[in-house]
Motif scaffolding. Structure first.
Motif, PDB file in Angstrom:
ATOM      1  N   ALA A   1      13.076  -2.100   8.135  1.00 57.35           N
ATOM      2  CA  ALA A   1      11.903  -1.515   8.781  1.00 57.35           C
ATOM      3  C   ALA A   1      11.008  -0.924   7.694  1.00 57.35           C
ATOM      4  O   ALA A   1      11.330   0.095   7.091  1.00 57.35           O
ATOM      5  N   ASP A   2       9.875  -1.592   7.466  1.00 55.96           N
ATOM      6  CA  ASP A   2       8.964  -1.175   6.405  1.00 55.96           C
ATOM      7  C   ASP A   2       7.873  -0.273   7.005  1.00 55.96           C
ATOM      8  O   ASP A   2       7.237  -0.655   7.994  1.00 55.96           O
ATOM      9  N   PRO A   3       7.622   0.907   6.394  1.00 57.33           N
ATOM     10  CA  PRO A   3       6.606   1.824   6.955  1.00 57.33           C
ATOM     11  C   PRO A   3       5.187   1.398   6.553  1.00 57.33           C
ATOM     12  O   PRO A   3       4.450   2.153   5.915  1.00 57.33           O
TER      13      PRO A   3
ATOM     14  N   GLY B   1       0.772  -1.241   0.000  1.00 50.58           N
ATOM     15  CA  GLY B   1       0.000   0.000   0.000  1.00 50.58           C
ATOM     16  C   GLY B   1       0.800   1.286   0.000  1.00 50.58           C
ATOM     17  O   GLY B   1       0.222   2.370   0.004  1.00 50.58           O
ATOM     18  N   HIS B   2       2.139   1.193   0.000  1.00 53.09           N
ATOM     19  CA  HIS B   2       2.953   2.408  -0.082  1.00 53.09           C
ATOM     20  C   HIS B   2       3.851   2.376  -1.313  1.00 53.09           C
ATOM     21  O   HIS B   2       4.056   1.335  -1.926  1.00 53.09           O
ATOM     22  N   SER B   3       4.385   3.547  -1.635  1.00 51.85           N
ATOM     23  CA  SER B   3       5.208   3.666  -2.835  1.00 51.85           C
ATOM     24  C   SER B   3       6.619   3.147  -2.596  1.00 51.85           C
ATOM     25  O   SER B   3       7.130   3.185  -1.473  1.00 51.85           O
TER      26      SER B   3
ATOM     27  N   ILE C   1      13.745   3.270  -1.790  1.00 50.22           N
ATOM     28  CA  ILE C   1      13.113   3.890  -0.620  1.00 50.22           C
ATOM     29  C   ILE C   1      11.665   3.437  -0.559  1.00 50.22           C
ATOM     30  O   ILE C   1      10.947   3.517  -1.560  1.00 50.22           O
ATOM     31  N   HIS C   2      11.230   2.973   0.624  1.00 50.42           N
ATOM     32  CA  HIS C   2       9.836   2.572   0.823  1.00 50.42           C
ATOM     33  C   HIS C   2       9.104   3.643   1.614  1.00 50.42           C
ATOM     34  O   HIS C   2       9.577   4.089   2.657  1.00 50.42           O
ATOM     35  N   GLY C   3       7.917   4.016   1.114  1.00 49.99           N
ATOM     36  CA  GLY C   3       7.064   4.984   1.798  1.00 49.99           C
ATOM     37  C   GLY C   3       7.241   6.389   1.250  1.00 49.99           C
ATOM     38  O   GLY C   3       8.202   6.676   0.520  1.00 49.99           O
TER      39      GLY C   3
HETATM   40 ZN    ZN Z   1       7.568  -1.530   1.811  1.00 50.41          ZN
END
Ligand code: ZN
Ligand code: SF4
Ligand code: F3S
Length: 103
Positions: A75-77, A18-20, A33-35
Motif C-alpha cells: 500500500a503506497d501512500p 512524489g514522496h520520500s 518506509i514510503h511516505g
Molecule cells: Zn512509494
C-alpha cells in the motif's frame, strides 16, 4: 510495528511518486518506509488491503513489489497530501505497518 521515530532513526534515500523513501533499501528484499506524513513500512506490510478499503480520501494505491518476502504488493501512500488525519488506516492495519503524523 513501524518505528514512529523513523524520520530521526532512518535516512531519506530516495523519492517515489512524489514522496520520500526512508532506508535502508536493498531491493527486492528490503524496501524501507514510503511516505512521511502517511508512512508505510513496506517491510512489514503484507498486503492486507484494509487501508485501501477504508481510507475515506483514497490516499493509498497498490504498488507491485515482486520478490519481497512478506508480499508481492504494498500500500503506497501516493496521495498522502490528501490525508485528513482520521487515523482509520492506523487502526485497521493488522500488522501496524502505518504511521500517520497527526501532530
Ligand atoms: Zn512509494
Ligand atoms: Fe486515509 Fe485517514 Fe489514514 Fe489519512 S489517516 S491515510 S485519511 S485512513
Ligand atoms: Fe499493508 Fe496494513 Fe494496508 S498490511 S495493505 S499497510 S492494512
Amino acid at each position: 510495528a513501524i518505528d514512529p521515530q523513523f524520520h530521526e532513526n532512518r535516512d531519506q534515500v530516495d523519492e517515489h511518486e512524489g514522496h520520500s523513501v526512508w532506508g535502508p533499501v536493498d531491493e527486492p528484499e528490503e524496501l524501507g518506509i514510503h511516505g512521511t506524513h502517511v508512512a508505510v513500512d513496506f517491510d512489514i506490510c503484507l498486503a492486507d488491503g484494509a487501508c485501501l478499503e477504508d481510507c475515506p480520501v483514497d490516499v493509498f494505491e497498490w504498488v507491485d513489489t515482486p520478490g519481497h518476502p512478506e508480499s508481492e504488493k504494498k500500500a503506497d501512500p501516493t496521495h498522502e497530501a490528501q490525508c485528513i488525519d482520521c487515523m482509520l488506516c492506523v487502526d485497521v492495519c493488522p500488522v501496524d505497518a502505518i504511521d500517520v503524523d497527526a501532530g
